[in-house]
Write a protein that holds these residues in place. Structure first.
Motif, PDB file in Angstrom:
ATOM      1  N   ILE A 103       0.732  -1.206  -0.048  1.00  0.00           N
ATOM      2  CA  ILE A 103      -0.007   0.404  -0.094  1.00  0.00           C
ATOM      3  C   ILE A 103       0.823   1.459   0.055  1.00  0.00           C
ATOM      4  CG2 ILE A 103      -1.850   1.265   1.257  1.00  0.00           C
ATOM      5  CD1 ILE A 103      -2.451  -1.419   2.376  1.00  0.00           C
ATOM      6  N   GLU A 104       1.975   1.116   0.763  1.00  0.00           N
ATOM      7  CA  GLU A 104       2.930   2.396   0.834  1.00  0.00           C
ATOM      8  C   GLU A 104       3.643   2.759  -0.543  1.00  0.00           C
ATOM      9  OE1 GLU A 104       6.313   2.009   3.540  1.00  0.00           O
ATOM     10  OE2 GLU A 104       5.838   3.705   4.496  1.00  0.00           O
ATOM     11  N   CYS A 236       7.359  13.031   1.717  1.00  0.00           N
ATOM     12  CA  CYS A 236       8.203  12.785   2.512  1.00  0.00           C
ATOM     13  C   CYS A 236       7.616  11.320   3.448  1.00  0.00           C
ATOM     14  CB  CYS A 236       8.949  13.736   3.516  1.00  0.00           C
ATOM     15  SG  CYS A 236       9.296  13.308   4.974  1.00  0.00           S
ATOM     16  N   GLN A 237       8.105  10.753   4.032  1.00  0.00           N
ATOM     17  CA  GLN A 237       7.540   9.721   4.886  1.00  0.00           C
ATOM     18  C   GLN A 237       8.546   8.792   5.785  1.00  0.00           C
ATOM     19  OE1 GLN A 237       3.711   8.286   4.662  1.00  0.00           O
ATOM     20  NE2 GLN A 237       4.221   6.145   4.878  1.00  0.00           N
ATOM     21  N   LYS A 238       8.530   8.843   7.109  1.00  0.00           N
ATOM     22  CA  LYS A 238       9.395   7.996   7.962  1.00  0.00           C
ATOM     23  C   LYS A 238       8.534   6.784   8.002  1.00  0.00           C
ATOM     24  CE  LYS A 238       9.452   7.284  12.270  1.00  0.00           C
ATOM     25  NZ  LYS A 238       9.171   7.190  13.455  1.00  0.00           N
TER      26      LYS A 238
ATOM     27  N   VAL B  64      -2.447  -0.204  16.015  1.00  0.00           N
ATOM     28  CA  VAL B  64      -2.981   1.103  15.999  1.00  0.00           C
ATOM     29  C   VAL B  64      -4.014   1.238  14.832  1.00  0.00           C
ATOM     30  CG1 VAL B  64      -2.770   3.671  15.501  1.00  0.00           C
ATOM     31  CG2 VAL B  64      -1.113   2.308  16.952  1.00  0.00           C
ATOM     32  N   ASN B  65      -5.424   1.554  15.115  1.00  0.00           N
ATOM     33  CA  ASN B  65      -6.366   1.752  14.091  1.00  0.00           C
ATOM     34  C   ASN B  65      -6.765   3.151  14.196  1.00  0.00           C
ATOM     35  OD1 ASN B  65      -8.341   1.142  12.364  1.00  0.00           O
ATOM     36  ND2 ASN B  65      -9.791   0.980  13.928  1.00  0.00           N
ATOM     37  N   TYR B  66      -6.642   3.858  13.042  1.00  0.00           N
ATOM     38  CA  TYR B  66      -7.239   5.316  12.811  1.00  0.00           C
ATOM     39  C   TYR B  66      -8.194   5.483  11.981  1.00  0.00           C
ATOM     40  CZ  TYR B  66      -7.126   9.774  10.550  1.00  0.00           C
ATOM     41  OH  TYR B  66      -7.616  10.806   9.712  1.00  0.00           O
ATOM     42  N   SER B  85      -6.380   5.443   5.531  1.00  0.00           N
ATOM     43  CA  SER B  85      -6.386   5.338   7.006  1.00  0.00           C
ATOM     44  C   SER B  85      -5.487   4.018   7.390  1.00  0.00           C
ATOM     45  CB  SER B  85      -7.867   5.072   7.354  1.00  0.00           C
ATOM     46  OG  SER B  85      -8.349   3.642   6.989  1.00  0.00           O
ATOM     47  N   GLN B  86      -5.404   3.316   6.555  1.00  0.00           N
ATOM     48  CA  GLN B  86      -4.162   2.115   6.856  1.00  0.00           C
ATOM     49  C   GLN B  86      -2.844   2.682   7.050  1.00  0.00           C
ATOM     50  OE1 GLN B  86      -5.860  -0.694   3.663  1.00  0.00           O
ATOM     51  NE2 GLN B  86      -4.884  -2.070   4.922  1.00  0.00           N
ATOM     52  N   GLU B  87      -2.664   3.866   6.121  1.00  0.00           N
ATOM     53  CA  GLU B  87      -1.302   4.297   6.106  1.00  0.00           C
ATOM     54  C   GLU B  87      -1.100   5.193   7.304  1.00  0.00           C
ATOM     55  OE1 GLU B  87       1.234   6.365   2.817  1.00  0.00           O
ATOM     56  OE2 GLU B  87       0.099   7.959   3.728  1.00  0.00           O
TER      57      GLU B  87
END
Lengths: 271, 230
Positions: A103-104, A236-238, B64-66, B85-87
């Protein structure tokens, strides 16, 4: 055996080597592997590219569809980035629901491409408010030897440069047998690249192999492009449960423009 | 300097409020708001992790669930997880993990549930602040609180805590959204995300703005915790 998790002993040897500025393949901590780009992975795609970064290989394909614009941007084309981590790429990937990395990667590539303003979305309108082109970038790693995200962004950028607009017939449907009506409208001189920094202990490295990547605690990826003649960070993403200190951030900001220039030069030799 | 719709100064946060103990059933819970953005968080655990094969005898895990509640935005949000939301769930987990010592709780899970009641930008950062408070309220040993805020840039100006109208700003170099989280008031960043256009040399301005704003957030969090335990 290749599917076993990395051992603590391997992590410790990486930590020691990195702290001395050394790597198994002889690179310095901030050297990238050799970058190679090929086009026309599929002649059914509107554009496609294969990127090799050392042994890491990623393919990206562009498909164009005719669709309705989003309600909040009636006079702009749409951009969608998707993709998957396929079990072909690594013994780590299994069939089933997508892992988070799957997904990322598309989300990070999406932000790097979209925020760079590389695609002239306002030139992708067919009938204002009604019909626009949707640009879909699909990204698939073929061989994961680390640093997929940087390879994926280059693959997407290269594939977009390679993409052509298909012709439409009198009913407004795509006619794949008619000659293309031109190239996908892109802004001159914008070719986004992602540079990811990986941290193990106190050392920061670039372009890790898969083994190095697995040893590292945390990553931060920066999508970079040129805007009005200056370097800009577009995304950007950590990723990972460790921190980066303020001084590490400042260190990265010093390396980032030069690293971008180096990769950009290689990428442009293929565009 | 761009005139902000709210009349705020560049480094000015929206009014914050925080309250601990908003979900009696949970082991710990909290609400945190930045202006019109309201987040609630609840912590359940450490508790035994099911399914059993996910248990790790070397460490506990943080889950964690947001999510946005469906009516928290103008166009109703379809219930259920999205890629977004998963990210956010994942980056929130990574933002919180550095202050926890999960190895103290082998085979267990700490579940953090974050929901947005009302969204006006900065939801992930309000969620992290609420979750950090909820973990402390649950009595889970923490090295520090986590303080989070969305910094950014409007055209050429570095600003703090963008609201939705600012996120949608058009003109000049447009809006840059740069959410960060810090470990307490120190120099370590546990959340870094960004989209927009910002020159690498201007990141140091973000770093110093993070310093100033996180101190204020820390004070609000500390006050809320003290009130709960009086």
């Amino acid at each position: 055996m290749s599917s076993m998790a990395i051992s603590n002993q391997t992590i410790e040897s990486f930590k020691k080597m990195f702290s001395e500025g050394k790597r198994f393949d002889g690179r310095s901590l901030t050297d990238s592997r050799e970058l190679k780009i090929e086009y026309n992975v599929s002649n059914k795609a509107e554009g496609s590219a294969r990127v090799k970064l050392g042994k890491t290989e990623v393919v990206a394909g562009i498909k164009l569809q005719v669709g309705a614009p989003y309600p909040d941007s009636p006079n702009k084309g749409n951009l969608m980035v998707s993709g998957d981590l396929l079990p072909i790429a690594s013994p780590r990937v299994e069939m089933g629901p997508p892992q988070f990395t799957a997904i990322e990667i598309p989300r990070l590539v999406d932000r790097a491409i979209r925020e760079s303003s590389m695609i002239h979305l306002d030139k992708l309108v067919i009938t204002p408010g009604e019909k626009v082109w949707t640009v879909i970038i699909d990204i698939y790693p073929i061989n994961d030897d680390g640093n997929l995200i940087d390879a994926a962004t280059i693959a997407a950028t290269a594939a977009l440069h390679n993409a052509k607009l298909p012709a439409l017939d009198e009913n407004g449907k795509i006619d794949y047998h008619a000659p293309s009506t031109g190239k996908l409208p892109l802004r001159e001189g914008i070719a986004p690249i992602t540079v990811s920094f990986f941290k193990l202990g106190n050392s920061i490295i670039i372009d890790p192999t898969r083994e190095e990547e697995e040893a590292c605690d945390v990553r931060v990826s920066w999508g970079v492009s040129i805007w009005n003649g200056k370097h800009v960070i577009n995304s950007c993403q950590k990723s990972g449960a460790e921190i980066f200190s303020a001084s590490e951030l400042e260190h990265m900001m010093k390396i980032l423009p030069n690293k971008f220039n180096e990769l950009s030069e290689k990428l442009k030799s293929y565009l | 300097m761009i005139q902000r719709n709210s009349g705020r100064k560049a480094d000015e946060l929206r009014p914050m409020s925080a309250k601990v103990g908003v979900v009696p059933n949970a082991d710990g819970s909290a609400m945190f708001s930045f202006g019109d953005t309201v987040a609630i968080a609840a912590v359940y655990g450490p508790r035994q992790l099911h399914p059993q094969h996910m248990q790790d005898p070397s460490t506990g895990i943080l889950r964690v669930n947001y999510d946005l509640l469906s009516f928290s935005v103008y166009d109703r949000k379809k219930p259920g997880p999205s890629r977004r939301s998963q990210e956010i769930s994942k980056v929130t987990q990574w933002a919180l993990e550095p202050v926890l010592d999960l190895k103290e709780f082998p085979n267990t899970v700490i579940d953090v549930q974050i929901y947005i009641l009302q969204a006006d930008a900065g939801t992930r950062t309000a969620g992290i602040n609420a979750a950090s408070l909820a973990l402390a309220h649950a009595g889970i040993p923490m090295k520090n609180l986590v303080c989070s805020v969305a910094l950014g840039k409007l055209d050429q100006d570095i600003v703090a805590d963008l609201d939705k109208s600012e996120e949608d700003f058009e003109g000049g170099e447009g809006p840059t959204d740069f959410p960060i989280a810090k470990i307490g008031t120190g120099n370590d960043f546990s959340l870094l995300q960004l989209d927009g256009k910002i020159q690498p040399e201007r990141v140091k301005e973000i770093i110093s703005l993070a310093d100033v704003t996180c101190k204020q957030i820390y004070e609000v969090q500390k006050k809320a915790l003290k009130e709960a335990f009086q």
